[in-house]
Scaffold this motif. Structure first.
Motif, mmCIF file in Angstrom:
data_model
loop_
_atom_site.group_PDB
_atom_site.id
_atom_site.type_symbol
_atom_site.label_atom_id
_atom_site.label_comp_id
_atom_site.label_asym_id
_atom_site.label_seq_id
_atom_site.Cartn_x
_atom_site.Cartn_y
_atom_site.Cartn_z
ATOM 1 N N TRP A 1 5.139 -31.754 9.126
ATOM 2 C CA TRP A 1 4.955 -30.397 9.652
ATOM 3 C C TRP A 1 3.954 -30.405 10.805
ATOM 4 C CZ3 TRP A 1 0.921 -26.890 10.094
ATOM 5 C CH2 TRP A 1 1.289 -25.552 10.321
ATOM 6 N N LEU A 2 2.829 -31.087 10.612
ATOM 7 C CA LEU A 2 1.818 -31.156 11.672
ATOM 8 C C LEU A 2 2.380 -31.846 12.916
ATOM 9 C CD1 LEU A 2 -1.319 -32.100 9.541
ATOM 10 C CD2 LEU A 2 -1.043 -29.997 10.886
ATOM 11 N N ALA A 3 3.154 -32.904 12.726
ATOM 12 C CA ALA A 3 3.740 -33.601 13.876
ATOM 13 C C ALA A 3 4.649 -32.668 14.667
ATOM 14 C CB ALA A 3 4.515 -34.831 13.401
ATOM 15 N N ARG A 4 5.425 -31.857 13.962
ATOM 16 C CA ARG A 4 6.295 -30.901 14.664
ATOM 17 C C ARG A 4 5.467 -29.892 15.453
ATOM 18 N NH1 ARG A 4 9.269 -31.281 9.807
ATOM 19 N NH2 ARG A 4 8.362 -29.356 9.001
ATOM 20 N N GLU A 5 4.356 -29.438 14.868
ATOM 21 C CA GLU A 5 3.521 -28.458 15.564
ATOM 22 C C GLU A 5 2.818 -29.081 16.772
ATOM 23 O OE1 GLU A 5 3.745 -25.305 14.984
ATOM 24 O OE2 GLU A 5 5.124 -25.766 13.348
ATOM 25 N N PHE A 6 2.366 -30.311 16.653
ATOM 26 C CA PHE A 6 1.764 -30.980 17.810
ATOM 27 C C PHE A 6 2.801 -31.203 18.909
ATOM 28 C CE2 PHE A 6 -1.810 -32.347 14.985
ATOM 29 C CZ PHE A 6 -2.852 -31.904 15.798
ATOM 30 N N ALA A 7 4.027 -31.495 18.520
ATOM 31 C CA ALA A 7 5.094 -31.635 19.515
ATOM 32 C C ALA A 7 5.317 -30.317 20.239
ATOM 33 C CB ALA A 7 6.377 -32.118 18.844
ATOM 34 N N ARG A 8 5.290 -29.210 19.497
ATOM 35 C CA ARG A 8 5.444 -27.893 20.121
ATOM 36 C C ARG A 8 4.261 -27.577 21.033
ATOM 37 N NH1 ARG A 8 7.330 -26.424 14.627
ATOM 38 N NH2 ARG A 8 9.589 -26.150 14.729
ATOM 39 N N LEU A 9 3.146 -28.223 20.760
ATOM 40 C CA LEU A 9 1.946 -28.024 21.576
ATOM 41 C C LEU A 9 2.027 -28.802 22.893
ATOM 42 C CD1 LEU A 9 -0.662 -26.382 20.895
ATOM 43 C CD2 LEU A 9 -1.713 -28.533 20.196
ATOM 44 N N GLY A 10 3.073 -29.593 23.021
ATOM 45 C CA GLY A 10 3.251 -30.383 24.231
ATOM 46 C C GLY A 10 2.871 -31.840 24.074
ATOM 47 N N ARG A 11 2.518 -32.249 22.841
ATOM 48 C CA ARG A 11 2.078 -33.617 22.603
ATOM 49 C C ARG A 11 3.187 -34.416 21.911
ATOM 50 N NH1 ARG A 11 -3.505 -34.162 23.330
ATOM 51 N NH2 ARG A 11 -3.028 -36.362 22.994
ATOM 52 N N THR A 12 4.362 -34.382 22.458
ATOM 53 C CA THR A 12 5.524 -35.027 21.851
ATOM 54 C C THR A 12 5.307 -36.522 21.670
ATOM 55 O OG1 THR A 12 6.945 -33.384 22.906
ATOM 56 C CG2 THR A 12 8.013 -35.350 22.024
ATOM 57 N N ALA A 13 4.733 -37.174 22.675
ATOM 58 C CA ALA A 13 4.611 -38.631 22.650
ATOM 59 C C ALA A 13 3.710 -39.124 21.525
ATOM 60 C CB ALA A 13 4.098 -39.131 23.998
ATOM 61 N N ASP A 14 2.659 -38.383 21.204
ATOM 62 C CA ASP A 14 1.713 -38.840 20.182
ATOM 63 C C ASP A 14 1.570 -37.836 19.042
ATOM 64 O OD1 ASP A 14 0.437 -36.932 21.718
ATOM 65 O OD2 ASP A 14 -1.475 -37.988 21.838
ATOM 66 N N ALA A 15 2.621 -37.052 18.803
ATOM 67 C CA ALA A 15 2.553 -35.995 17.783
ATOM 68 C C ALA A 15 2.250 -36.556 16.401
ATOM 69 C CB ALA A 15 3.863 -35.206 17.755
ATOM 70 N N ASP A 16 2.918 -37.638 16.011
ATOM 71 C CA ASP A 16 2.689 -38.187 14.674
ATOM 72 C C ASP A 16 1.300 -38.795 14.558
ATOM 73 O OD1 ASP A 16 3.780 -38.948 11.978
ATOM 74 O OD2 ASP A 16 3.327 -40.956 12.733
ATOM 75 N N THR A 17 0.825 -39.441 15.632
ATOM 76 C CA THR A 17 -0.525 -40.001 15.623
ATOM 77 C C THR A 17 -1.568 -38.908 15.423
ATOM 78 O OG1 THR A 17 0.126 -41.825 17.058
ATOM 79 C CG2 THR A 17 -2.224 -41.287 16.970
ATOM 80 N N LEU A 18 -1.403 -37.792 16.133
ATOM 81 C CA LEU A 18 -2.342 -36.677 15.985
ATOM 82 C C LEU A 18 -2.261 -36.075 14.592
ATOM 83 C CD1 LEU A 18 -1.812 -34.940 19.447
ATOM 84 C CD2 LEU A 18 -3.789 -36.312 18.724
ATOM 85 N N ALA A 19 -1.050 -35.976 14.040
ATOM 86 C CA ALA A 19 -0.896 -35.454 12.686
ATOM 87 C C ALA A 19 -1.655 -36.320 11.691
ATOM 88 C CB ALA A 19 0.585 -35.383 12.317
ATOM 89 N N MET A 20 -1.530 -37.636 11.836
ATOM 90 C CA MET A 20 -2.232 -38.544 10.927
ATOM 91 C C MET A 20 -3.744 -38.466 11.124
ATOM 92 S SD MET A 20 -0.284 -40.026 8.775
ATOM 93 C CE MET A 20 -1.183 -41.481 8.252
ATOM 94 N N GLN A 21 -4.179 -38.329 12.373
ATOM 95 C CA GLN A 21 -5.618 -38.197 12.620
ATOM 96 C C GLN A 21 -6.185 -36.959 11.938
ATOM 97 O OE1 GLN A 21 -6.243 -38.257 16.858
ATOM 98 N NE2 GLN A 21 -5.748 -40.431 17.064
ATOM 99 N N LEU A 22 -5.437 -35.861 11.985
ATOM 100 C CA LEU A 22 -5.916 -34.632 11.358
ATOM 101 C C LEU A 22 -5.913 -34.754 9.839
ATOM 102 C CD1 LEU A 22 -7.011 -31.862 11.898
ATOM 103 C CD2 LEU A 22 -4.675 -30.972 12.014
ATOM 104 N N LEU A 23 -4.911 -35.414 9.292
ATOM 105 C CA LEU A 23 -4.889 -35.649 7.848
ATOM 106 C C LEU A 23 -6.076 -36.509 7.423
ATOM 107 C CD1 LEU A 23 -1.104 -36.290 7.039
ATOM 108 C CD2 LEU A 23 -2.548 -34.497 6.067
ATOM 109 N N VAL A 24 -6.366 -37.536 8.206
ATOM 110 C CA VAL A 24 -7.510 -38.402 7.898
ATOM 111 C C VAL A 24 -8.805 -37.604 7.943
ATOM 112 C CG1 VAL A 24 -8.899 -40.321 8.763
ATOM 113 C CG2 VAL A 24 -6.411 -40.541 8.630
ATOM 114 N N GLN A 25 -8.969 -36.776 8.963
ATOM 115 C CA GLN A 25 -10.186 -35.965 9.062
ATOM 116 C C GLN A 25 -10.318 -35.028 7.865
ATOM 117 O OE1 GLN A 25 -11.146 -34.272 13.105
ATOM 118 N NE2 GLN A 25 -9.198 -35.203 13.648
#
Length: 205
Positions: free
Chosen positions: A143-167
């Motif tokens: 879900w977070l990866a999809r939202e980051f992709a909608r934010l314009g971060r398609t290339a690293d959406a899953d990486t950002l999702a994992m970073q937020l989960l880790v935090q």
């Protein structure tokens, strides 16, 4: 309508309600005490069930665990759908995830993250349900990866999702260790600042 059909319908509703109460109670106790330290008697006592009535619904604790995980998956899916429907701004949706740490801070400080603590315990037990319990994290990740992709971060959406989960998991773990609400609020503020820094597309090379 025949009385036997009415009786059958009422019985089905009662059985379903009793089963739901068992699962809800087990979910709470697995979170507060841990799966291994929660017995059938612990779950049955608050509901007022006899041993026979309890075993009518669940024969083993593993069956209860499976039902608890299924309920968590369903509840998480509904919550994510509500967040998606509640705001058109993907950043605002992601903030809903971050703000769970504030909304649930008392429980998190007392017992940790319900998803993380169960996954950790089942991993230590080498329990077969461990991968299934981890699917709740997968729901959040996807879900977070999809939202980051909608934010314009398609290339690293899953990486950002994992970073937020880790935090978020790090904050939950230390919140349980220190039981310091000021710490939780400060870390949530930093997570919001981190999100603000991600709220832009990656420039083209």
């Amino acid at each position: 309508m025949r009385m036997d059909r009415i009786d059958s319908g009422l019985k089905a509703v009662t059985e379903r309600t009793t089963r739901e109460r068992i699962v809800e109670t087990a979910d709470r106790l697995f979170y507060e005490r841990g799966f291994a330290h929660t017995s059938f008697a612990d779950i049955a006592a608050p509901i007022g069930l006899s041993r026979g009535n309890f075993y009518y619904h669940f024969k083993t604790k593993d069956e209860i665990l499976d039902a608890v995980i299924e309920q968590r998956l369903a509840n998480t899916g509904r919550m994510l759908a509500q967040w998606a429907d509640g705001d058109d701004d993907p950043a605002a949706r992601i903030r809903s995830f971050i703000d769970m740490l504030i909304a649930n801070r008392a429980k998190i400080m007392a017992h940790g993250c319900p998803v993380g603590t169960l996954c950790n315990e089942l991993a230590k037990l080498d329990h077969f349900a461990h991968p299934r319990a981890g699917e709740v994290f997968t729901l959040f990740r996807d879900w977070l990866a999809r939202e980051f992709a909608r934010l314009g971060r398609t290339a690293d959406a899953d990486t950002l999702a994992m970073q937020l989960l880790v935090q978020s998991q790090g904050v939950a773990t230390l919140a349980s260790a220190f039981r310091d609400e000021t710490f939780v609020r400060g870390e949530v503020a930093r997570m919001h600042a981190w999100l603000d820094a991600q709220d832009r597309p990656i420039p083209a090379a």
